[in-house]
Design a protein around this motif. Structure first.
Motif, PDB file in Angstrom:
ATOM      1  N   ARG A  46       1.320   5.012  34.787  1.00 12.28           N
ATOM      2  CA  ARG A  46       1.194   3.961  35.790  1.00 12.28           C
ATOM      3  C   ARG A  46       2.536   3.291  36.051  1.00 12.28           C
ATOM      4  O   ARG A  46       2.891   3.015  37.196  1.00 12.28           O
ATOM      5  CB  ARG A  46       0.191   2.897  35.331  1.00 12.28           C
ATOM      6  CG  ARG A  46      -0.378   2.097  36.478  1.00 12.28           C
ATOM      7  CD  ARG A  46      -0.760   0.699  36.080  1.00 12.28           C
ATOM      8  NE  ARG A  46       0.407  -0.136  35.874  1.00 12.28           N
ATOM      9  CZ  ARG A  46       1.159  -0.637  36.840  1.00 12.28           C
ATOM     10  NH1 ARG A  46       0.873  -0.395  38.086  1.00 12.28           N
ATOM     11  NH2 ARG A  46       2.219  -1.386  36.553  1.00 12.28           N
TER      12      ARG A  46
ATOM     13  N   ILE B 294      -1.182   6.879  29.506  1.00  9.29           N
ATOM     14  CA  ILE B 294      -1.773   6.290  30.724  1.00  9.29           C
ATOM     15  C   ILE B 294      -0.897   5.150  31.241  1.00  9.29           C
ATOM     16  O   ILE B 294      -0.609   5.054  32.434  1.00  9.29           O
ATOM     17  CB  ILE B 294      -3.209   5.803  30.437  1.00  9.29           C
ATOM     18  CG1 ILE B 294      -4.123   6.992  30.121  1.00  9.29           C
ATOM     19  CG2 ILE B 294      -3.763   5.042  31.632  1.00  9.29           C
ATOM     20  CD1 ILE B 294      -5.439   6.609  29.484  1.00  9.29           C
TER      21      ILE B 294
ATOM     22  N   ARG C  24      -2.864   8.740  23.921  1.00 12.46           N
ATOM     23  CA  ARG C  24      -3.440   8.858  25.260  1.00 12.46           C
ATOM     24  C   ARG C  24      -3.209   7.567  26.055  1.00 12.46           C
ATOM     25  O   ARG C  24      -2.798   7.610  27.209  1.00 12.46           O
ATOM     26  CB  ARG C  24      -4.941   9.152  25.145  1.00 12.46           C
ATOM     27  CG  ARG C  24      -5.593   9.244  26.498  1.00 12.46           C
ATOM     28  CD  ARG C  24      -6.997   9.780  26.441  1.00 12.46           C
ATOM     29  NE  ARG C  24      -7.485   9.926  27.806  1.00 12.46           N
ATOM     30  CZ  ARG C  24      -8.410   9.140  28.347  1.00 12.46           C
ATOM     31  NH1 ARG C  24      -8.951   8.182  27.621  1.00 12.46           N
ATOM     32  NH2 ARG C  24      -8.777   9.314  29.584  1.00 12.46           N
ATOM     33  N   ASN C  25      -3.446   6.419  25.381  1.00 11.00           N
ATOM     34  CA  ASN C  25      -3.235   5.147  26.079  1.00 11.00           C
ATOM     35  C   ASN C  25      -1.775   4.938  26.451  1.00 11.00           C
ATOM     36  O   ASN C  25      -1.472   4.437  27.536  1.00 11.00           O
ATOM     37  CB  ASN C  25      -3.717   3.981  25.214  1.00 11.00           C
ATOM     38  CG  ASN C  25      -5.234   3.907  25.179  1.00 11.00           C
ATOM     39  OD1 ASN C  25      -5.902   4.517  26.012  1.00 11.00           O
ATOM     40  ND2 ASN C  25      -5.772   3.186  24.224  1.00 11.00           N
TER      41      ASN C  25
ATOM     42  N   VAL D 120     -12.923  10.887  34.613  1.00  8.48           N
ATOM     43  CA  VAL D 120     -12.225   9.788  35.282  1.00  8.48           C
ATOM     44  C   VAL D 120     -12.456   9.811  36.798  1.00  8.48           C
ATOM     45  O   VAL D 120     -12.855   8.809  37.388  1.00  8.48           O
ATOM     46  CB  VAL D 120     -10.716   9.810  34.958  1.00  8.48           C
ATOM     47  CG1 VAL D 120      -9.940   8.909  35.905  1.00  8.48           C
ATOM     48  CG2 VAL D 120     -10.497   9.347  33.525  1.00  8.48           C
TER      49      VAL D 120
ATOM     50  N   ALA E 223      -9.417   5.335  33.093  1.00 14.74           N
ATOM     51  CA  ALA E 223      -8.772   6.061  31.995  1.00 14.74           C
ATOM     52  C   ALA E 223      -8.422   5.118  30.851  1.00 14.74           C
ATOM     53  O   ALA E 223      -8.686   5.406  29.684  1.00 14.74           O
ATOM     54  CB  ALA E 223      -7.517   6.755  32.511  1.00 14.74           C
ATOM     55  N   ILE E 224      -7.853   3.959  31.189  1.00 11.22           N
ATOM     56  CA  ILE E 224      -7.389   3.054  30.138  1.00 11.22           C
ATOM     57  C   ILE E 224      -8.577   2.460  29.376  1.00 11.22           C
ATOM     58  O   ILE E 224      -8.459   2.047  28.233  1.00 11.22           O
ATOM     59  CB  ILE E 224      -6.477   1.943  30.725  1.00 11.22           C
ATOM     60  CG1 ILE E 224      -5.566   1.350  29.658  1.00 11.22           C
ATOM     61  CG2 ILE E 224      -7.257   0.818  31.357  1.00 11.22           C
ATOM     62  CD1 ILE E 224      -4.393   2.171  29.348  1.00 11.22           C
ATOM     63  N   LYS E 225      -9.747   2.434  30.031  1.00 13.88           N
ATOM     64  CA  LYS E 225     -10.923   1.936  29.325  1.00 13.88           C
ATOM     65  C   LYS E 225     -11.612   3.033  28.517  1.00 13.88           C
ATOM     66  O   LYS E 225     -12.731   2.844  28.042  1.00 13.88           O
ATOM     67  CB  LYS E 225     -11.904   1.320  30.326  1.00 13.88           C
ATOM     68  CG  LYS E 225     -11.425  -0.027  30.856  1.00 13.88           C
ATOM     69  CD  LYS E 225     -12.476  -0.716  31.678  1.00 13.88           C
ATOM     70  CE  LYS E 225     -12.016  -2.128  32.037  1.00 13.88           C
ATOM     71  NZ  LYS E 225     -13.006  -2.812  32.879  1.00 13.88           N
ATOM     72  N   GLY E 226     -10.959   4.178  28.406  1.00 17.96           N
ATOM     73  CA  GLY E 226     -11.445   5.193  27.478  1.00 17.96           C
ATOM     74  C   GLY E 226     -12.362   6.243  28.074  1.00 17.96           C
ATOM     75  O   GLY E 226     -12.997   6.993  27.337  1.00 17.96           O
ATOM     76  N   THR E 227     -12.442   6.312  29.403  1.00 19.16           N
ATOM     77  CA  THR E 227     -13.236   7.373  30.006  1.00 19.16           C
ATOM     78  C   THR E 227     -12.564   8.721  29.716  1.00 19.16           C
ATOM     79  O   THR E 227     -11.360   8.844  29.901  1.00 19.16           O
ATOM     80  CB  THR E 227     -13.297   7.177  31.538  1.00 19.16           C
ATOM     81  OG1 THR E 227     -13.642   5.826  31.804  1.00 19.16           O
ATOM     82  CG2 THR E 227     -14.293   8.113  32.175  1.00 19.16           C
TER      83      THR E 227
ATOM     84  N   PHE F  80      -6.893   4.682  37.135  1.00 16.88           N
ATOM     85  CA  PHE F  80      -6.104   4.150  36.018  1.00 16.88           C
ATOM     86  C   PHE F  80      -6.973   3.291  35.097  1.00 16.88           C
ATOM     87  O   PHE F  80      -6.961   3.453  33.877  1.00 16.88           O
ATOM     88  CB  PHE F  80      -4.920   3.337  36.553  1.00 16.88           C
ATOM     89  CG  PHE F  80      -4.320   2.370  35.561  1.00 16.88           C
ATOM     90  CD1 PHE F  80      -3.588   2.829  34.473  1.00 16.88           C
ATOM     91  CD2 PHE F  80      -4.505   0.996  35.716  1.00 16.88           C
ATOM     92  CE1 PHE F  80      -3.048   1.942  33.556  1.00 16.88           C
ATOM     93  CE2 PHE F  80      -3.967   0.106  34.802  1.00 16.88           C
ATOM     94  CZ  PHE F  80      -3.241   0.580  33.714  1.00 16.88           C
ATOM     95  N   VAL F  81      -7.762   2.392  35.696  1.00 22.51           N
ATOM     96  CA  VAL F  81      -8.584   1.502  34.871  1.00 22.51           C
ATOM     97  C   VAL F  81      -9.632   2.312  34.113  1.00 22.51           C
ATOM     98  O   VAL F  81      -9.875   2.078  32.925  1.00 22.51           O
ATOM     99  CB  VAL F  81      -9.245   0.401  35.723  1.00 22.51           C
ATOM    100  CG1 VAL F  81     -10.117  -0.485  34.855  1.00 22.51           C
ATOM    101  CG2 VAL F  81      -8.196  -0.440  36.420  1.00 22.51           C
TER     102      VAL F  81
ATOM    103  N   PHE G  54      -7.895  -5.121  28.557  1.00 23.46           N
ATOM    104  CA  PHE G  54      -8.346  -3.727  28.479  1.00 23.46           C
ATOM    105  C   PHE G  54      -8.338  -3.317  27.009  1.00 23.46           C
ATOM    106  O   PHE G  54      -7.587  -3.876  26.210  1.00 23.46           O
ATOM    107  CB  PHE G  54      -7.380  -2.805  29.261  1.00 23.46           C
ATOM    108  CG  PHE G  54      -7.464  -2.934  30.760  1.00 23.46           C
ATOM    109  CD1 PHE G  54      -8.661  -3.275  31.385  1.00 23.46           C
ATOM    110  CD2 PHE G  54      -6.355  -2.702  31.558  1.00 23.46           C
ATOM    111  CE1 PHE G  54      -8.733  -3.382  32.767  1.00 23.46           C
ATOM    112  CE2 PHE G  54      -6.416  -2.811  32.939  1.00 23.46           C
ATOM    113  CZ  PHE G  54      -7.617  -3.157  33.544  1.00 23.46           C
ATOM    114  N   PRO G  55      -9.178  -2.343  26.656  1.00 21.07           N
ATOM    115  CA  PRO G  55      -9.204  -1.944  25.233  1.00 21.07           C
ATOM    116  C   PRO G  55      -7.983  -1.111  24.843  1.00 21.07           C
ATOM    117  O   PRO G  55      -8.087   0.076  24.568  1.00 21.07           O
ATOM    118  CB  PRO G  55     -10.497  -1.129  25.123  1.00 21.07           C
ATOM    119  CG  PRO G  55     -10.833  -0.707  26.497  1.00 21.07           C
ATOM    120  CD  PRO G  55     -10.205  -1.663  27.441  1.00 21.07           C
ATOM    121  N   VAL G  56      -6.829  -1.741  24.836  1.00 21.44           N
ATOM    122  CA  VAL G  56      -5.578  -1.070  24.467  1.00 21.44           C
ATOM    123  C   VAL G  56      -4.836  -1.963  23.484  1.00 21.44           C
ATOM    124  O   VAL G  56      -4.811  -3.175  23.662  1.00 21.44           O
ATOM    125  CB  VAL G  56      -4.645  -0.918  25.699  1.00 21.44           C
ATOM    126  CG1 VAL G  56      -3.664   0.198  25.469  1.00 21.44           C
ATOM    127  CG2 VAL G  56      -5.406  -0.727  26.965  1.00 21.44           C
TER     128      VAL G  56
END
Lengths: 310, 260
Positions: free
Chosen positions: B12, B8, B4-5, A109, A100-104, A97-98, B110-112
Motif C-alpha cells: 500500500r 500488505i 504477510r501483514n 480478498v 487483506a490487512i484484516k486477515g482475509t 487492502f482493508v 486494524f488487527p496488525v
C-alpha cells in the motif's frame, strides 16, 4: 458481547469519561447519545483498542481490549468519526487492502471486497479515487471497510453526520439490515436516529452515564408537551387551562396571527387532552392548532440531568 | 511479526509513493544533482588527463590519475550527502500524514502489530531509496564502458550508499512518528542527519578519546573505507545498529501515542 466496567479515561487533567459501565448483547443495536464532547468517541476508541483506559476494563467478544487487543481488533469493524480514508487510493483497491490487512485469505480478498461494494452500493464508484467521490459515497466506503471481514461487532462513530437527507435514509437502512447478524454500537447526537435504529440507548453527558433505556421510554417521557393555538380571550383561556386536570403547567408561546399560543405540559395526557377538548367546545373557541412538540436531545438532557441532581 | 501483514502495508505504501508526484520530483532532483557532480568530476579528470600526457609532474600530483580515486570516490561522497538531504522528503509523510488525515486511527485499530506497520512503511521507503540509488548506476556503467576502473570499490561503494540511506530513512521514519506536521518531521530529520554528518568536524577540537567516539558516531565516516573497497564489519554493524535503534524508537513513539 461487549462488557464495559467502570471505564475512566483522563487526558492529562481533563477527565473525558468517568466511571462508565454498560453491556451490549449479541445482535443488539446500541445507541450512544450525547452532545459533542460528551465522551462518545473516547469510549469507542477504547473499545477499538486505539488507546487503553486510565481505569476500568472493556471486554469485546470475550477478549480484553487492553490485554488481548489483537483478538479484539480481529472481531471489530470501526468507522471513525471523520471517516479517514486513504485519498490517493481507488475505492476497490482500498477495500481490497482493508480486506487483506484484516486477515482475509489472499484468494478471498477480491470476492469479499466485491461483495461488500455490492452490499454498500459502491458499484458505480469502485474505480474512482477516494478523493474524488462525494460525501455520501465516502461514508459508505467507511462503512464498507468496517464490514469487509464480516466482524462480530461494529462500532460506528456518527455514521450519518454531514449527509443529505436521502443519503441519511440510505445509510440508516444499511445499518438496520445489520441488526441481528452483527452487534452494533453507534454514536450520534441526533435523537430521532436513535429511535429509528436502536433497541437500546445510552446517554452520556460530560463523561458521565446519565441513562440507559429503550428509546421509546426516553422520548415518551417528554412527549407530554404540546403546542396549542387557540382563538379566544387570552385571560379566559389561561384561567381555564389552569383548571384542567392532567395539565401540570403551561406557558404562553409565540403564535402567528391573532390567536394565542401555549405550550402545555401534561402529567397525565389521557385526562388532559379531553379536558382541552371540552374547554374549547364549552367556550366555543376556535382551536387553530394542536401538535405534540418534538422532543429535542436538549430536553431529555435537561430532564435527566436535573432529575439526577434533584 | 507477521510477514504477510508487512507485505500488505509495504504494498500500500509503495502504491501511495508512486502515485504521488513527490517521489518523481525527488528522484529527478537527486539525479540532476548527482549527474552534475558526476559530469564535473569526469570533465576535470579528462582535462587533467590530457594535460598530464605532456606534464609528468602534474600526473604524479594528481594521485597518479587513478579513475577510482579521482572520480568514483568523490562521486560516492557527493551522492551520500545528497542522499542525506533527500531522504527526509521521502520519510516525512510516513506517519505524519496519517496523523494529519486521521487514517492512523483506522490503521492502528486494524488487527496488525505496530512492528508490522513500522517495518512495512520502512521497507516501502527503502524500495524508493534503492530505486534512486540504482538509477545512479548509469555513471559507473559509463566509466566501465569508457575506461578501466576497479569494480570492487564500486560495489562496496554502493553497499555504503544503501547503508547510509537505510540509516537516514530509519531516522526519518522516527521523526515522522513524532509529529503530524510533515515539515516539522522533515526539519527534524535534516537537523539530526546533519548533526550525525558534521559531528566528526569537532574531532580535532576535543581530546583523543572523545574524538574517537565522535568520529565513530559520525554517519559518513563509516562509508569512507567502503568507498575504498574495504568492507569492515565495524562499519556494517554501525549502520545496522543505527537502523535498529531508530526503528525501535519509532515503535516506542507509536506506543506512547496510545498511552496519552
Amino acid at each position: 458481547m461487549i462488557e464495559v466496567e467502570n471505564l475512566t479515561k483522563d487526558y492529562g487533567e481533563f477527565r473525558a469519561i468517568d466511571n462508565i459501565s454498560f453491556t451490549v448483547e449479541k445482535g443488539e443495536i446500541l445507541g450512544f447519545l450525547g452532545p459533542n464532547g460528551a465522551g462518545k468517541t473516547t469510549v469507542m476508541r477504547i473499545l477499538t483498542c486505539f488507546f487503553p483506559p486510565t481505569e476500568g476494563k472493556a471486554v469485546v467478544a470475550g477478549f480484553n481490549c487492553f490485554e488481548d487487543s489483537l483478538n479484539v481488533r480481529k472481531r471489530i469493524g470501526y468507522l471513525p468519526q471523520r471517516v479517514p480514508l486513504y485519498e490517493d487510493m481507488k475505492v476497490s483497491d482500498y477495500l481490497r487492502f482493508v480486506a487483506a490487512i484484516k486477515g482475509t485469505p489472499a484468494k478471498e480478498v477480491n470476492r469479499k471486497a466485491a461483495k461488500v461494494m455490492d452490499d454498500c452500493g459502491l458499484g458505480d464508484v469502485s474505480g474512482k479515487l477516494i478523493s474524488t467521490i462525494s460525501g455520501g459515497y465516502r461514508q459508505r466506503v467507511g462503512i464498507a471497510q468496517a464490514l469487509v471481514n464480516d466482524p462480530e461487532v461494529l462500532i460506528l462513530d456518527e455514521p450519518t453526520v454531514g449527509l443529505d437527507p436521502k443519503q441519511i435514509k440510505e445509510i440508516r437502512n444499511l445499518i438496520k439490515d445489520l441488526a441481528g447478524k452483527h452487534t452494533v454500537i453507534l454514536s450520534t447526537h441526533i435523537l430521532p436516529e436513535v429511535s429509528i435504529l436502536c433497541g437500546r440507548v445510552i446517554i452520556i453527558n460530560k463523561g458521565k452515564l446519565v441513562a440507559v433505556d429503550r428509546p421509546e421510554n426516553l422520548t415518551s417521557e417528554s412527549s407530554r408537551r404540546m403546542f396549542l393555538r387557540i382563538n379566544g380571550n387570552a385571560q379566559m383561556i389561561e384561567r381555564e387551562l389552569a383548571g384542567i386536570s392532567g395539565i401540570k403547567e403551561f406557558e404562553t408561546a409565540q403564535a402567528s396571527g391573532e390567536a394565542n399560543g401555549y405550550i402545555v405540559v401534561f402529567d397525565d395526557e389521557k385526562r388532559g387532552r379531553p379536558g382541552i377538548q371540552s374547554m374549547i367546545e364549552k367556550n366555543n373557541w376556535e382551536l387553530m392548532e394542536m401538535r405534540p412538540l418534538e422532543t429535542s436531545l436538549e430536553d431529555i438532557f435537561i430532564k435527566l440531568v436535573t432529575k439526577e441532581e434533584a | 511479526m507477521n510477514i504477510r501483514n508487512i507485505g500488505i502495508i509495504l504494498g500500500r505504501e509503495l502504491r501511495s509513493y508512486f502515485s504521488s508526484l513527490t517521489v518523481y520530483v525527488v528522484i529527478l532532483m537527486f539525479l540532476l544533482m548527482t549527474g552534475y557532480f558526476f559530469y564535473n568530476l569526469l570533465a576535470t579528470f579528462s582535462v587533467v588527463s590530457f594535460q598530464a600526457q605532456t606534464d609528468p609532474m602534474l600526473a604524479r600530483q594528481y594521485q597518479l590519475l587513478n579513475i577510482n580515486e579521482t572520480v568514483i570516490r568523490p562521486l560516492f561522497g557527493s551522492i551520500s550527502i545528497i542522499l542525506l538531504m533527500m531522504t527526509p522528503l521521502l520519510t516525512m509523510r510516513l506517519f505524519a500524514e496519517e496523523k494529519k488525515t486521521g487514517t492512523i486511527e483506522l490503521l492502528l485499530t486494524f488487527p496488525v502489530n505496530d512492528v508490522d506497520v513500522v517495518l512495512g512503511k520502512y521497507l516501502a521507503c527503502l524500495v524508493v531509496l534503492l530505486t534512486m540509488v540504482a538509477l545512479t548506476a548509469t555513471y559507473p556503467i559509463l566509466l566501465v564502458i569508457l575506461g578501466d576502473p576497479e569494480v570492487v570499490p564500486i560495489a562496496t561503494g554502493y553497499l555504503g550508499l544503501i547503508l547510509i540511506g537505510a540509516a537516514a530513512i530509519s531516522l526519518g521514519i522516527f521523526t515522522s512518528s513524532l509529529t503530524e506536521n510533515q515539515i516539522v518531521s522533515a526539519s527534524m530529520s535534516f537537523g539530526m542527519l546533519f548533526f550525525f554528518w558534521l559531528i566528526s568536524y569537532s574531532v580535532p577540537l576535543v581530546s583523543a578519546g572523545l574524538g574517537q567516539v565522535l568520529s565513530y558516531l559520525s554517519i559518513n565516516e563509516h562509508i569512507a573505507s567502503l568507498s575504498k573497497g574495504v568492507v569492515d564489519s565495524e562499519d556494517i554493524i554501525y549502520y545496522l545498529c543505527f537502523i535498529v535503534l531508530f526503528l525501535f524508537l519509532t515503535l516506542r513513539s507509536l506506543e506512547t501515542k496510545r498511552w496519552r
